[in-house]
Write a protein that holds these residues in place. Structure first.
Motif, mmCIF file in Angstrom:
data_model
loop_
_atom_site.group_PDB
_atom_site.id
_atom_site.type_symbol
_atom_site.label_atom_id
_atom_site.label_comp_id
_atom_site.label_asym_id
_atom_site.label_seq_id
_atom_site.Cartn_x
_atom_site.Cartn_y
_atom_site.Cartn_z
ATOM 1 N N ARG A 21 -2.621 -48.014 -84.961
ATOM 2 C CA ARG A 21 -1.170 -48.149 -84.805
ATOM 3 C C ARG A 21 -0.570 -48.705 -86.089
ATOM 4 O O ARG A 21 -1.160 -49.545 -86.760
ATOM 5 C CB ARG A 21 -0.831 -49.058 -83.628
ATOM 6 C CG ARG A 21 -1.317 -48.541 -82.275
ATOM 7 C CD ARG A 21 -1.034 -49.560 -81.184
ATOM 8 N NE ARG A 21 -1.666 -49.205 -79.923
ATOM 9 C CZ ARG A 21 -1.065 -48.559 -78.927
ATOM 10 N NH1 ARG A 21 0.213 -48.190 -79.081
ATOM 11 N NH2 ARG A 21 -1.706 -48.273 -77.814
ATOM 12 N N ASP A 70 3.379 -52.947 -79.108
ATOM 13 C CA ASP A 70 3.616 -51.909 -80.120
ATOM 14 C C ASP A 70 5.120 -51.748 -80.306
ATOM 15 O O ASP A 70 5.807 -51.212 -79.425
ATOM 16 C CB ASP A 70 2.997 -50.585 -79.675
ATOM 17 C CG ASP A 70 3.087 -49.512 -80.753
ATOM 18 O OD1 ASP A 70 3.934 -49.648 -81.658
ATOM 19 O OD2 ASP A 70 2.320 -48.528 -80.687
ATOM 20 N N ASP A 111 -5.815 -47.910 -81.055
ATOM 21 C CA ASP A 111 -5.034 -49.149 -81.150
ATOM 22 C C ASP A 111 -5.057 -49.689 -82.577
ATOM 23 O O ASP A 111 -4.028 -50.141 -83.098
ATOM 24 C CB ASP A 111 -5.592 -50.194 -80.178
ATOM 25 C CG ASP A 111 -5.542 -49.701 -78.737
ATOM 26 O OD1 ASP A 111 -4.488 -49.197 -78.331
ATOM 27 O OD2 ASP A 111 -6.566 -49.796 -78.042
ATOM 28 N N ASN A 121 6.862 -49.853 -82.275
ATOM 29 C CA ASN A 121 7.336 -48.484 -82.483
ATOM 30 C C ASN A 121 7.501 -47.743 -81.160
ATOM 31 O O ASN A 121 8.482 -47.042 -80.944
ATOM 32 C CB ASN A 121 6.382 -47.726 -83.402
ATOM 33 C CG ASN A 121 6.386 -48.279 -84.810
ATOM 34 O OD1 ASN A 121 7.371 -48.858 -85.262
ATOM 35 N ND2 ASN A 121 5.285 -48.117 -85.521
ATOM 36 N N LYS A 122 6.532 -47.911 -80.284
ATOM 37 C CA LYS A 122 6.599 -47.257 -78.972
ATOM 38 C C LYS A 122 7.269 -48.133 -77.925
ATOM 39 O O LYS A 122 7.488 -47.686 -76.800
ATOM 40 C CB LYS A 122 5.186 -46.886 -78.514
ATOM 41 C CG LYS A 122 4.523 -45.849 -79.390
ATOM 42 C CD LYS A 122 3.157 -45.453 -78.826
ATOM 43 C CE LYS A 122 2.503 -44.375 -79.687
ATOM 44 N NZ LYS A 122 1.181 -43.980 -79.157
ATOM 45 N N GLN A 123 7.559 -49.408 -78.289
ATOM 46 C CA GLN A 123 8.210 -50.361 -77.405
ATOM 47 C C GLN A 123 7.476 -50.468 -76.077
ATOM 48 O O GLN A 123 8.042 -50.305 -74.991
ATOM 49 C CB GLN A 123 9.679 -49.966 -77.178
ATOM 50 C CG GLN A 123 10.507 -49.973 -78.457
ATOM 51 C CD GLN A 123 11.974 -49.714 -78.212
ATOM 52 O OE1 GLN A 123 12.393 -49.532 -77.073
ATOM 53 N NE2 GLN A 123 12.752 -49.705 -79.281
ATOM 54 N N THR A 124 6.209 -50.745 -76.168
ATOM 55 C CA THR A 124 5.394 -50.874 -74.972
ATOM 56 C C THR A 124 4.318 -51.911 -75.196
ATOM 57 O O THR A 124 3.858 -52.126 -76.330
ATOM 58 C CB THR A 124 4.747 -49.520 -74.602
ATOM 59 O OG1 THR A 124 3.979 -49.671 -73.422
ATOM 60 C CG2 THR A 124 3.829 -49.048 -75.716
#
Length: 1432
Positions: A240, A196, A237, A198-201
């Motif tokens: 997202r 992801d 999910d 945007n969340k950098q995960t």
């Protein structure tokens, strides 16, 4: 039967047509079932239903929705073709199947059609094989799914799989790695995962592919088999904004690729090489696919997709799980994974000239050594140790490498992770001499038994001897985590190194990791752990139960099965005491409430699976029932009970824990348990639900729950005697739940199933309990009349579906009600009149067979009451009262009226003594039904006038049959209609009718209206007078207001002696007198309006009304408003009576013209000097006679003769004076006036025919013969003999003294008919042929007798010579005679309705004679003048 002509072609050669027609016929003896698959049939049916709605959208100009439905239909038609093609692979067929069902459900929702509930495969759920609760849940899931689909439609267009699966069914991404092309020259590792940005995960764990230096997989057998499925992707999910597929490439070899491939260089080092990123947001949502890395979105769990996509997902396909839990954790789904991410570090170079090349070596260790539990990525074998990527001479490396640690649950308390830090050199010789320079560790389990928390952890970095760092005993007692005081501890450890194994804290180095625990057995919450392991510390049990509500819901639902097992074990192991019952019950309610929350709603299936497969605490039902009854009892007493709301919300699942064991008891002989349940619990539930409002948020859940609870008890076939009160309450409960529609309107399948289950319940009890019959009847009628069974309100498609699945349940129960009624015997009288209303409601259902079967019950009721009381007045009163209510509510039609009349009269034929009374009753009810149907038909119209007319018809009907209550009810309906139109005068006259029913007495009034309070007749009449006076004041009818003020003043002065009120009323009266003299009151115009043609309703058809216009209202404005009420009507521009062709036409014709009121001065004002302000009021008020005058010309127009112009005046008489309770009244004609008009028309006809025969010799004689003979021959009543018998009697004169002038007019017309007949017979004698001579002589004989009689009774009349060809009399004189003979009754042209003349016969005779003398005088003068000229 299949028959008809068919034309076609040869199958093998379509171009070769069949040259002649073929006749195919035969008889089909079996039902033909379509060979189409069920889904194709559903699509076909749906397209037909949508097609009709689509046309309606076009007609109503709803362009946006029209286009939307058009697109949906195009998609369905295209997909239907694909389904019929039979060429789709299995997986594509299943995917298309889900697409189609999703599109149908979506379309039904936006068109507000019924929700279709389906199973997991998309097939329509069969209600017969599903419980009520499961069907209810299916409706909830379907509604939630479709609602979410509508929201997602605005963001994701044409999703290939969105909305096809169950709302929380997991999604998966299938990835097939075709090739990896990159010039590395060394071995490499490919780590693929979902990310992801945007969340950098990371979203998923890594999929590892080991690639060789030759450009092929290390394991050559994996060539063309590098497949992975990223599983457990949920709605969050998919929602997202962006999802990337990232591929991290790690090179395994030398430190630097520029180094020559020589033995002196260190190899096997893991070095970062590159990364590949791809935006797969569209792919994962099913929009597109990729070529080099083939990707496809799959729906379902791993077991399901392996079954449905075997050609994609086989045994060699790797499964990469989500970093986290799936949205649904089913019982039995055990997982114990810990994901550890090497986050970052900060390492000092110490005595080196450059920064270190740090490598992190991680091991999973127990107290003795290493454990083989490290997984670098999905698809790779577990390893003993993990070596990180090396960043060259970086002080603060940031690895962000995620690995999975999978450890057996029983070994978790003994396991810890050890991290060794080592500097790696690019030269092999130096690298061998390097040793670990530091270490760190972390325990996976805390001392309190919980697992380490998710998130970032900064670990303490220790330094010391390399061998010491590998010795578990040297560091395991040290703190693994670093805190803010570690710098202080570092010095202490240095000074006492021997006591801690020779290790010291390296405060200059830092090391950070992050962890994520995905375990269904290990918790990070101390309170939850204490509850799960409550036996270890029983003294903390009460506290742990109380603190369960404080635990995060996500943590609880992850351990749902273990938590429920713990709660029921606590209850079972403390069966002899109730110390923990309420706490356990509240904890159970809390958990069920969590699952009911939208956030965790997808765990419903987990709870259902637990109850069905894992729940085994059979004796827990007693404790659950005890606590539930306690809460319900406290609530029913009105006392505060904080948990009751949560308890009612969770009632469904509470009973799911109770009912299975109770049903098990039903199969044995332990019936005492059943009695306990009935008396202690079910009665309490009954009372709770009965008192709960239908609008309550819980009523939907409780409604479908009631059936699953009660029906097993009601259907017991045993010697159990159920509590009488329980049965009564249960019947009331069922009736209430059936009668109040609590489900959403589009849950038709759930409603029908709910209804279908009810349809068998009432008959279970009726055999031996006579006292319950009344409740049985009311319950059965409530069932049969519920909205969900009224098929006539549904579309044909929907109606056919219901009939095919359930049949018409109304007939089944209706016939049962009929049979039960006839079994009552002598007890029937107990149900009269109580059951009249419910039976009437049932007979009004528009189903022919049901009506024919149940209407005879009415006659049976008449007989029953007649035998008991000698009359059936109670039945009659009740049916009139209920009929009014039911028809106004939409029941009944003309067919019902016909059936009621014919069936009752047919039944009465066998009882002659009742025939007369039944005929009277039928006539009464038929008249009422006609008026009620008219009233109902216009209540939805915009025409307030039509509504008023029908209301007046009904109130007059009720007044005639002496039904005062209904009469008053409609008076107030009429009053409200007038107030809406600001007709204050008419509203006052309406209320005045109610006041006339009251006396100035202290008797108590009968409560006739719902909002009426108990008061005396004097109080009510006084209150009505005040209201009426205010209405008259607003309508400027002060004369009427003064009359009422005087009556009130007389009461205040002479009866109640309330001088204060007397003074107020006199002051008000004085103001009204002043208003009469000072305020200008405009005169309203009056309009005659005729409604012609059968297109109008019966109460308007071919009738004429006089309308009172409003102030300053012009005829054009009034007519425009009138035409707007009947947009299809044609305006007649004539003022004469239209012909029969218009009256009998199917169209609507409206005639409108202005009429003038005829002043009728009150006797008290005659011959007195009355001011104009007073007399002007009576010129347009209190009027009942209206005139319309129009100029006419008769004969040839003579412009030099002023007597050639005639004025025709038509007089209308209304049924009541205006103003009144309406702004219009119908014109009326009495029988005597009709006779006068008929005689005048007959005379006109004779005179016209005489003139025709005098002017034209060639006319046939037959018409004249028939006309004359029909009048003079006594065999045909002599023309006017019937009038003599009807009007010329002493009895009529006594009853109608005001008709004296009219009788004189009629007699004069009869007298004038004799000379006309004489002239006609004379003319006939001259024209008659020889063969008709006997007929003429017979006619002459009859005429002589008639003439003798009439001249004796009514006098002699003489006609001048009317043969204009020979007569020398002026034509004007002849026209005057004609007018005097025929115009006494008015004219047939110029009367838009039946009218009567107001001319005095003697005046016309005088005018006739005067005109005759003038003409003779003129004639003599002219002769003398001519003679004078001759002699001169």
């Amino acid at each position: 039967i299949v028959s008809g002509w068919f034309k076609g072609y040869v199958i093998k050669d379509k171009e070769k047509k069949v040259s002649k027609w073929l006749l195919v016929f035969g008889v089909c003896t079996r039902i033909i079932t379509s060979a189409e698959m069920p889904l194709v049939k559903e699509v076909t049916t749906t397209l037909r239903e949508w097609g009709s709605i689509w046309k309606q959208l076009y007609v109503s100009s709803k362009k946006e929705r029209f286009s939307q439905v058009q697109r949906l239909m195009w998609d369905l038609m295209e997909w239907r073709s694909q389904l019929l093609s039979g060429t789709l692979p299995s997986d594509e067929f299943k995917e298309l199947n889900k697409k189609v069902t999703s599109k149908i459900d979506y379309g039904n929702k936006i068109l507000e059609l019924d929700v279709v509930v389906r199973d997991t495969d998309g097939n329509i759920l069969d209600p017969e094989h599903a419980s009520v609760i499961s069907l209810f849940r299916a409706h909830e899931d379907a509604t939630a799914k479709i609602t979410e689909r509508i929201k997602e439609e605005q963001v994701f267009i044409s999703l290939s799989f969105n909305g096809l699966q169950k709302r929380h069914q997991p999604s998966n991404l299938y990835v097939f790695v075709r090739n990896f092309v990159c010039r590395i020259g060394e071995d490499s590792e490919l780590f693929m995962s979902l990310y992801d940005p945007n969340k950098q995960t990371n979203i998923s764990e890594n999929y590892l592919v080991r690639w060789g230096d030759k450009g092929l997989p290390k394991d050559i057998e994996m060539l063309n088999s590098l497949k992975v499925v990223f599983t457990d992707l949920g709605n969050k999910d998919l929602g997202r904004e962006k999802i990337y597929l990232i591929c991290q490439i790690v090179r395994v070899g030398r430190m630097d690729m520029k180094d020559a491939n020589h033995k002196k260089w260190t190899t096997g080092l893991r070095r970062p090489f590159g990364v590949a990123v791809m935006d797969i947001s569209d792919i994962i949502k099913g929009k597109t696919e990729c070529l080099w890395v083939t990707m496809k979105a799959l729906v379902g769990d791993i077991v399901q997709i392996r079954k449905e996509y075997p050609h994609l997902v086989d045994r060699s396909t790797v499964v990469a799980r989500k970093l986290g839990f799936p949205e649904i954790i089913m019982p039995g789904d055990i997982r114990n994974d810990i994901y550890l991410t090497l986050h970052s570090g900060d390492f000092d170079k110490y005595n080196k000239t450059t920064q270190k090349n740090v490598e992190v070596i991680m091991l999973v260790c127990d107290e003795e050594g290493k454990v083989n539990s490290i997984c670098l990525g999905a698809g790779d074998q577990p390893v003993n140790e993990y070596r990180s990527v090396i960043y060259y001479q970086i002080k603060q490396p940031r690895w962000m490498e995620t690995i999975k640690v999978a450890i057996p649950l029983e070994e978790m308390p003994r396991i810890h992770l050890r991290f060794m830090f080592r500097h790696r050199s690019s030269q092999e010789s130096k690298d061998k001499s390097e040793k670990n320079f530091a270490m760190a560790f972390v325990r996976l389990m805390k001392e309190d038994g919980t697992v380490m928390r998710d998130g970032i952890h900064e670990l303490t970095v220790f330094k010391g001897d390399s061998k010491r760092m590998e010795d578990v005993s040297s560091y395991l007692s040290l703190p693994s985590g670093r805190s803010h005081s570690d710098s202080h501890k570092g010095g202490t450890l240095m000074r006492s190194s021997s006591s801690v194994g020779g290790l010291s804290v390296n405060s200059r180095d830092t090391f950070i990791i992050s962890t994520l625990v995905c375990s269904t057995k290990l918790t990070q919450n101390v309170g939850l752990l204490g509850l799960l392991k409550w036996r270890t510390r029983p003294e903390m049990l009460k506290q742990n139960l109380q603190e369960l509500k404080l635990i995060d819901g996500e943590e609880v639902v992850k351990f749902l099965q273990d938590t429920l097992d713990a709660l029921f074990n606590i209850m079972m192991e403390h069966s002899q005491t109730d110390d923990y019952d309420i706490l356990v019950f509240d904890a159970l309610i809390y958990i069920i409430g969590l699952i009911a929350d939208r956030k965790f709603q997808h765990f419903n299936t987990v709870l259902e699976a637990y109850i069905k497969q894992h729940f085994s605490a059979t004796l827990a039902y007693k404790k659950l029932m005890s606590v539930l009854k306690t809460y319900l009892d406290v609530s029913s007493r009105g006392e505060a009970c904080e948990p009751i709301l949560r308890t009612l919300k969770a009632l469904e699942y509470i009973f799911k824990f109770i009912v299975p064991f109770c049903l098990f008891l039903f199969q044995g002989d332990t019936f005492q348990h059943i009695q306990d349940i009935v008396s202690s619990l079910l009665r309490t539930i009954n009372c709770t639900v009965i008192t709960m409002g239908r609008e309550h948020t819980l009523i939907v859940s409780l409604n479908h729950l009631i059936l699953s609870i009660h029906c097993p008890f009601l259907s017991l076939k045993s010697n159990v005697t159920l509590n009488f009160d329980f049965l009564m309450e249960t019947f009331l409960l069922f009736k209430d739940l059936i009668g109040k529609h609590v489900y959403p309107s589009d849950w038709q399948r759930n409603t029908n199933t709910h209804t279908h289950r009810h349809s068998s319940s009432p008959e279970m009890i009726h055999s031996n309990i006579v006292g319950l019959w009344n409740n049985y009847f009311h319950l059965a009628v409530a069932f049969i009349t519920q909205e969900s069974l009224q098929l006539q309100h549904f579309s044909p498609t929907k109606r056919c579906k219901i009939l095919a699945k359930y049949g018409d349940m109304r007939r089944l129960i209706g016939f049962a009600i009929r049979d039960m009624w006839y079994k009552l015997g002598k007890n029937k009288i107990c149900f009269i009149p109580g059951m009249v209303g419910p039976i009437l409601e049932m007979t009004l259902i528009p189903e022919e067979e049901l009506r024919r079967a149940t209407i005879p019950i009415f006659f049976d009721m008449m007989q029953c009451e007649e035998n008991h009381s000698g009359h059936f007045k109670k039945f009659e009163n009740e049916i009139i009262l209920k009929l009014d209510h039911e028809v106004e509510g939409g029941g009944g039609d003309e067919r019902y009226m016909e059936l009621l009349q014919s069936i009752l009269l047919e039944c009465a034929q066998g009882r002659p003594q009742l025939l007369t009374e039944v005929q009277h009753f039928v006539n009464l009810v038929t008249g009422l039904l006609e008026r009620l149907l008219d009233y109902r038909s216009v209540m939805s119209e915009d025409s307030r006038n039509n509504r008023m007319s029908c209301t007046v018809n009904l109130l007059n009907f009720y007044k005639d049959i002496n039904r005062e209550g209904m009469y008053i009810r409609y008076l107030y309906k009429l009053r409200d209609l007038h107030l809406d139109g600001e007709n204050y005068t008419e509203a006052a006259y309406t209320l005045l009718l109610h006041s006339k029913l009251l006396k100035w007495s202290e008797e108590q009034c009968t409560l006739q209206l719902d909002y009426q309070t108990l008061q005396s007749q004097r109080q009510l009449k006084e209150s009505l007078y005040d209201t009426i006076i205010s209405y008259f004041d607003k309508g400027k009818m002060w004369e009427e207001a003064i009359t009422l003020c005087k009556e009130l003043a007389d009461q205040f002065e002479m009866e109640v002696f309330d001088y204060e009120l007397l003074g107020q009323k006199l002051n008000q009266q004085a103001k009204f007198y002043e208003s009469i003299m000072k305020i200008l009151r405009p005169k309203p115009d009056y309009f005659a309006v005729g409604y012609y043609g059968s297109g109008f309703p019966q109460f308007l058809r071919n009738k004429v009304f006089i309308h009172r216009g409003k102030e300053y209202e012009r005829r054009e404005d009034f007519q425009s408003q009138l035409m707007s009420q009947f947009p299809s009507a044609v305006r007649l521009n004539i003022t004469t009576m239209p012909g029969d062709d218009i009256k009998n036409s199917n169209m609507q014709y409206i005639q409108c013209f202005t009429v003038q009121p005829v002043l009728e001065i009150p006797p008290r004002l005659k011959n007195k000097p009355v001011p104009d302000q007073i007399i002007n009021f009576y010129k347009s008020n209190y009027v009942q006679r209206f005139q319309y005058s129009r100029p006419i010309r008769r004969g040839k127009v003579d412009p030099d003769n002023e007597f050639s112009m005639w004025i025709e005046r038509t007089t209308f008489l209304t049924a009541y004076k205006l103003p009144g309770i309406l702004r219009w009244f119908e014109t009326t004609v009495s029988p005597l006036e009709n006779a006068i008009e008929t005689m005048g028309q007959t005379n006109e006809k004779i005179l016209t025919m005489i003139n025709q025969y005098q002017c034209e010799d060639t006319l046939p004689i037959n018409p004249l013969s028939m006309l004359l003979n029909g009048i003079v021959d006594p065999a045909v009543m002599g023309g006017f003999a019937k009038y003599e018998k009807a009007f010329f009697t002493d009895e009529y004169m006594q009853e109608h003294p005001d008709d004296r002038d009219k009788l004189m007019r009629l007699k004069d017309l009869i007298a004038w008919q004799i000379p006309l007949l004489g002239r006609g017979i004379s003319l006939h004698g001259k024209r008659v042929t020889d063969d008709l001579r006997p007929f003429h002589e017979r006619m002459e004989e009859c005429f002589k007798q008639l003439k003798k009689k009439v001249e004796k009774e009514y006098g002699v009349r003489d006609l001048p010579d009317m043969d204009e060809r020979r007569s020398t009399r002026p034509r004007s004189m002849l026209r005057s005679v004609r007018q005097s003979i025929c115009s006494l009754a008015g004219s047939e042209c110029g009367t838009p309705t039946k009218t009567h003349p107001d001319r005095n016969i003697f005046l016309f005779i005088f005018v006739l004679r005067f005109m005759f003398l003038i003409n003779v005088l003129i004639f003599v003068i002219k002769i003398q003048f001519y003679l004078l000229l001759i002699f001169c």
